[in-house]
Design an enzyme around this catalytic site. Structure first.
Site, PDB file in Angstrom:
ATOM      1  N   HIS A 205       0.801  -1.236   0.000  1.00 38.32           N
ATOM      2  CA  HIS A 205       0.000   0.000   0.000  1.00 38.32           C
ATOM      3  C   HIS A 205       0.836   1.290   0.000  1.00 38.32           C
ATOM      4  O   HIS A 205       0.282   2.380  -0.023  1.00 38.32           O
ATOM      5  CB  HIS A 205      -0.972   0.029   1.184  1.00 38.32           C
TER       6      HIS A 205
HETATM    7  C1  UD1 Z   1      -1.979   5.897   5.888  1.00 36.75           C
HETATM    8  C2  UD1 Z   1      -0.673   6.318   6.563  1.00 36.75           C
HETATM    9  C3  UD1 Z   1       0.333   5.179   6.437  1.00 36.75           C
HETATM   10  C4  UD1 Z   1      -0.228   3.884   6.971  1.00 36.75           C
HETATM   11  C5  UD1 Z   1      -1.564   3.586   6.327  1.00 36.75           C
HETATM   12  C6  UD1 Z   1      -2.182   2.394   7.019  1.00 36.75           C
HETATM   13  C7  UD1 Z   1       0.027   8.704   6.521  1.00 36.75           C
HETATM   14  C8  UD1 Z   1       1.000   9.632   5.908  1.00 36.75           C
HETATM   15  N1  UD1 Z   1      -0.066   7.483   5.912  1.00 36.75           N
HETATM   16  O1  UD1 Z   1      -1.715   5.697   4.518  1.00 36.75           O
HETATM   17  O2  UD1 Z   1       1.500   5.508   7.181  1.00 36.75           O
HETATM   18  O3  UD1 Z   1       0.669   2.853   6.669  1.00 36.75           O
HETATM   19  O4  UD1 Z   1      -2.442   4.706   6.491  1.00 36.75           O
HETATM   20  O5  UD1 Z   1      -3.061   1.708   6.209  1.00 36.75           O
HETATM   21  O6  UD1 Z   1      -0.629   9.021   7.487  1.00 36.75           O
HETATM   22  N2  UD1 Z   1      -9.090   5.453   1.320  1.00 36.75           N
HETATM   23  C9  UD1 Z   1     -10.326   4.858   1.249  1.00 36.75           C
HETATM   24  N3  UD1 Z   1     -10.992   4.636   2.430  1.00 36.75           N
HETATM   25  C10 UD1 Z   1     -10.488   4.965   3.638  1.00 36.75           C
HETATM   26  C11 UD1 Z   1      -9.218   5.583   3.697  1.00 36.75           C
HETATM   27  C12 UD1 Z   1      -8.531   5.798   2.529  1.00 36.75           C
HETATM   28  O7  UD1 Z   1     -10.816   4.543   0.174  1.00 36.75           O
HETATM   29  O8  UD1 Z   1     -11.166   4.717   4.663  1.00 36.75           O
HETATM   30  C13 UD1 Z   1      -8.344   5.662   0.046  1.00 36.75           C
HETATM   31  C14 UD1 Z   1      -8.488   7.078  -0.497  1.00 36.75           C
HETATM   32  O9  UD1 Z   1      -8.518   7.006  -1.883  1.00 36.75           O
HETATM   33  C15 UD1 Z   1      -7.202   7.739  -0.064  1.00 36.75           C
HETATM   34  C16 UD1 Z   1      -6.203   6.585  -0.092  1.00 36.75           C
HETATM   35  O10 UD1 Z   1      -6.953   5.443   0.305  1.00 36.75           O
HETATM   36  O11 UD1 Z   1      -6.832   8.800  -0.887  1.00 36.75           O
HETATM   37  C17 UD1 Z   1      -5.039   6.784   0.852  1.00 36.75           C
HETATM   38  O12 UD1 Z   1      -5.496   7.003   2.194  1.00 36.75           O
HETATM   39  P1  UD1 Z   1      -4.625   7.861   3.240  1.00 36.75           P
HETATM   40  O13 UD1 Z   1      -5.262   7.791   4.573  1.00 36.75           O
HETATM   41  O14 UD1 Z   1      -4.380   9.204   2.691  1.00 36.75           O
HETATM   42  O15 UD1 Z   1      -3.233   7.136   3.244  1.00 36.75           O
HETATM   43  P2  UD1 Z   1      -2.876   5.599   3.457  1.00 36.75           P
HETATM   44  O16 UD1 Z   1      -2.234   5.102   2.199  1.00 36.75           O
HETATM   45  O17 UD1 Z   1      -4.053   4.854   3.971  1.00 36.75           O
HETATM   46  N1  UDP Z   2      -4.478  -5.659   8.687  1.00 31.07           N
HETATM   47  C1  UDP Z   2      -5.766  -6.172   8.732  1.00 31.07           C
HETATM   48  N2  UDP Z   2      -6.382  -6.505   7.547  1.00 31.07           N
HETATM   49  C2  UDP Z   2      -5.774  -6.346   6.340  1.00 31.07           C
HETATM   50  C3  UDP Z   2      -4.449  -5.824   6.312  1.00 31.07           C
HETATM   51  C4  UDP Z   2      -3.833  -5.474   7.504  1.00 31.07           C
HETATM   52  O1  UDP Z   2      -6.345  -6.348   9.803  1.00 31.07           O
HETATM   53  O2  UDP Z   2      -6.385  -6.668   5.312  1.00 31.07           O
HETATM   54  C5  UDP Z   2      -3.812  -5.264   9.953  1.00 31.07           C
HETATM   55  C6  UDP Z   2      -2.540  -6.002  10.241  1.00 31.07           C
HETATM   56  O3  UDP Z   2      -2.817  -7.169  10.990  1.00 31.07           O
HETATM   57  C7  UDP Z   2      -1.737  -4.984  11.025  1.00 31.07           C
HETATM   58  C8  UDP Z   2      -2.211  -3.653  10.506  1.00 31.07           C
HETATM   59  O4  UDP Z   2      -3.437  -3.904   9.830  1.00 31.07           O
HETATM   60  O5  UDP Z   2      -2.045  -5.050  12.414  1.00 31.07           O
HETATM   61  C9  UDP Z   2      -1.206  -3.058   9.558  1.00 31.07           C
HETATM   62  O6  UDP Z   2      -1.763  -1.930   8.952  1.00 31.07           O
HETATM   63  P1  UDP Z   2      -1.275  -1.337   7.570  1.00 31.07           P
HETATM   64  O7  UDP Z   2      -0.498  -2.344   6.827  1.00 31.07           O
HETATM   65  O8  UDP Z   2      -2.468  -0.739   6.926  1.00 31.07           O
HETATM   66  O9  UDP Z   2      -0.379  -0.094   8.027  1.00 31.07           O
HETATM   67  P2  UDP Z   2       1.161   0.051   8.473  1.00 31.07           P
HETATM   68  O10 UDP Z   2       1.431  -0.919   9.561  1.00 31.07           O
HETATM   69  O11 UDP Z   2       1.988  -0.175   7.261  1.00 31.07           O
HETATM   70  O12 UDP Z   2       1.262   1.465   8.902  1.00 31.07           O
END
Ligand code: UD1
Ligand code: UDP
Length: 363
Positions: A205
């Site tokens: 992601h």
């Molecule tokens: C964010 C965090 C990242 C973390 C990740 C966990 C920052 C800088 N990034 O990244 O460190 O690893 O969360 O998963 O804070 N979207 C949806 N539904 C949602 C949320 C997001 O569809 O509920 C889509 C939107 O198109 C959005 C994109 O996902 O633009 C990215 O979401 P965003 O929260 O901006 O960043 P993450 O990639 O989720």
């Molecule tokens: N996770 C989950 N379902 C998924 C993918 C991840 O429950 O389909 C959980 C996973 O077990 C871990 C956390 O989400 O605890 C990790 O989150 P993510 O990879 O979104 O963010 P990051 O750790 O990279 O910030």
């Protein structure tokens, strides 16, 4: 009474903050109040996690939603500032490296409220990632630093941060050890996807991978060409990027919706190996003894690499490494230990005990 505003915004913060909220609830002298910035808002990334993790409903959801990092941070800052003004917590707790952490740290520091940063001291050295910038700011402005490992303590010391630092372990171990047995018993995810243990689990992601068509194409091709089935619960960012790329998996790769925590743990626990760019999944894989390939040029979790249970791999090399690990039990066994990197599963209690001690010293 120590009133603590625990700030979360995204899926991994829910997982890792839950043990802290539970410990705050259990301690006689502390009272938690949960604030969700609403950065993650889809049920499958947010509300589905509350029940299983035993989290209370957030007292407030700022609904910052999807936007630029600047706007997520700015909206979070304004909302958290208002919450601090209205509720006057004794302390603000943040966890990890998201925009919610940056916003809450700035809001707390500006209001001269004690800020504690959980998962302090992680460094990849890669400031092109927004998370690294968030970590640096959070660590330099927080008064209490809950560092998961010795190397995190060392990173803080090398930046001149020594006061207020405690090595606590990582709360992901608390969550994982609590929930993995339940997941093994209750989850039907393997059966649902027709898996028998001979498969890989993947999550991708990071913008560095999803937003670079060449990298994404190479990753998806390597996963689709794997000699075992590969299940990839796709983050919405990834789902969109795969659509834009027009990639149609046709062989080993199966893209599925994000999984609930128990199903995800069951899938990670049962897999021959994990392929990821997630921070939390690198940690969980080490707890569940699942060998891990991390598709990144660097990691802020180098301990897992040093312990030999995680390898950094570039997209062009992923296919060969994946095939080797999927088909060679000896190669896999060499990466399957369970090093005591992240602690004993009592990080939540340790963090709360440290916080209470510090509040008593301050009085
Ligand atoms: C964010 C965090 C990242 C973390 C990740 C966990 C920052 C800088 N990034 O990244 O460190 O690893 O969360 O998963 O804070 N979207 C949806 N539904 C949602 C949320 C997001 O569809 O509920 C889509 C939107 O198109 C959005 C994109 O996902 O633009 C990215 O979401 P965003 O929260 O901006 O960043 P993450 O990639 O989720
Ligand atoms: N996770 C989950 N379902 C998924 C993918 C991840 O429950 O389909 C959980 C996973 O077990 C871990 C956390 O989400 O605890 C990790 O989150 P993510 O990879 O979104 O963010 P990051 O750790 O990279 O910030």
């Amino acid at each position: 009474m120590v009133t603590v505003l625990a700030v979360v915004g995204t899926r991994p913060e829910l997982v890792k903050m839950a043990p802290v909220v539970r410990a705050l609830d259990a301690a006689p002298a502390t009272e938690p109040r949960l604030l969700h910035t609403g950065q993650h808002y889809d049920d499958e990334l947010s509300s589905d996690f509350f029940d299983v993790l035993g989290l209370p409903e957030p007292a407030r959801n700022l609904e910052v939603g999807s936007a630029s990092g600047a706007k997520q941070t700015a909206d979070g800052l304004v909302g958290i500032d208002a919450e601090i003004a209205a509720y006057e917590p004794t302390a603000v707790l943040t966890l990890g490296d998201t925009n919610a952490v940056l916003a809450a740290t700035l809001a707390g520091a500006k209001r001269d409220t004690l800020v504690g940063h959980i998962e302090a001291g992680l460094r990849s050295g890669d400031r092109s990632m927004p998370e690294e910038v968030n970590r640096v700011v959070a660590d330099h402005l927080s008064e209490l630093l809950f560092a998961p490992t010795d190397s995190a303590v060392g990173n803080l010391a090398s930046e001149g941060i020594e006061s207020g630092v405690t090595r606590t372990g990582n709360t992901i171990v608390d969550a994982c050890l609590d929930h993995a047995p339940v997941a093994r018993e209750r989850s039907d995810a393997l059966a649902r996807f027709g898996l028998d243990g001979d498969y890989a689990l993947a999550t991708i992601h990071r913008p560095h991978n999803t937003d670079d068509p060449d990298r994404l194409q190479a990753i998806l091709t390597a996963l689709d060409d794997a000699p075992v089935p590969v299940v990839l619960p796709a983050h919405p960012r990834t789902e969109t990027a795969v659509e834009v790329l027009g990639f149609e998996p046709g062989r080993s790769l199966r893209l599925v919706e994000p999984q609930g925590y128990l199903d995800f743990l069951a899938l990670l626990d049962g897999a021959r190996l994990a392929v990821t760019d997630s921070g939390g999944v690198q940690e969980e894989a080490s707890v569940l003894e699942t060998p891990c390939l991390t598709v990144r040029p660097n990691t802020e979790r180098p301990e897992t690499v040093e312990a030999g249970v995680n390898e950094l791999v570039e997209p062009t090399a992923l296919g060969a490494r994946l095939t080797r690990l999927a088909t060679d039990a000896t190669a896999r066994a060499a990466m399957a230990g369970r090093p005591e990197i992240y602690g004993d599963g009592n990080a939540g209690e340790r963090i709360v005990a440290t916080l209470v001690d510090r509040m008593e010293e301050r009085r």
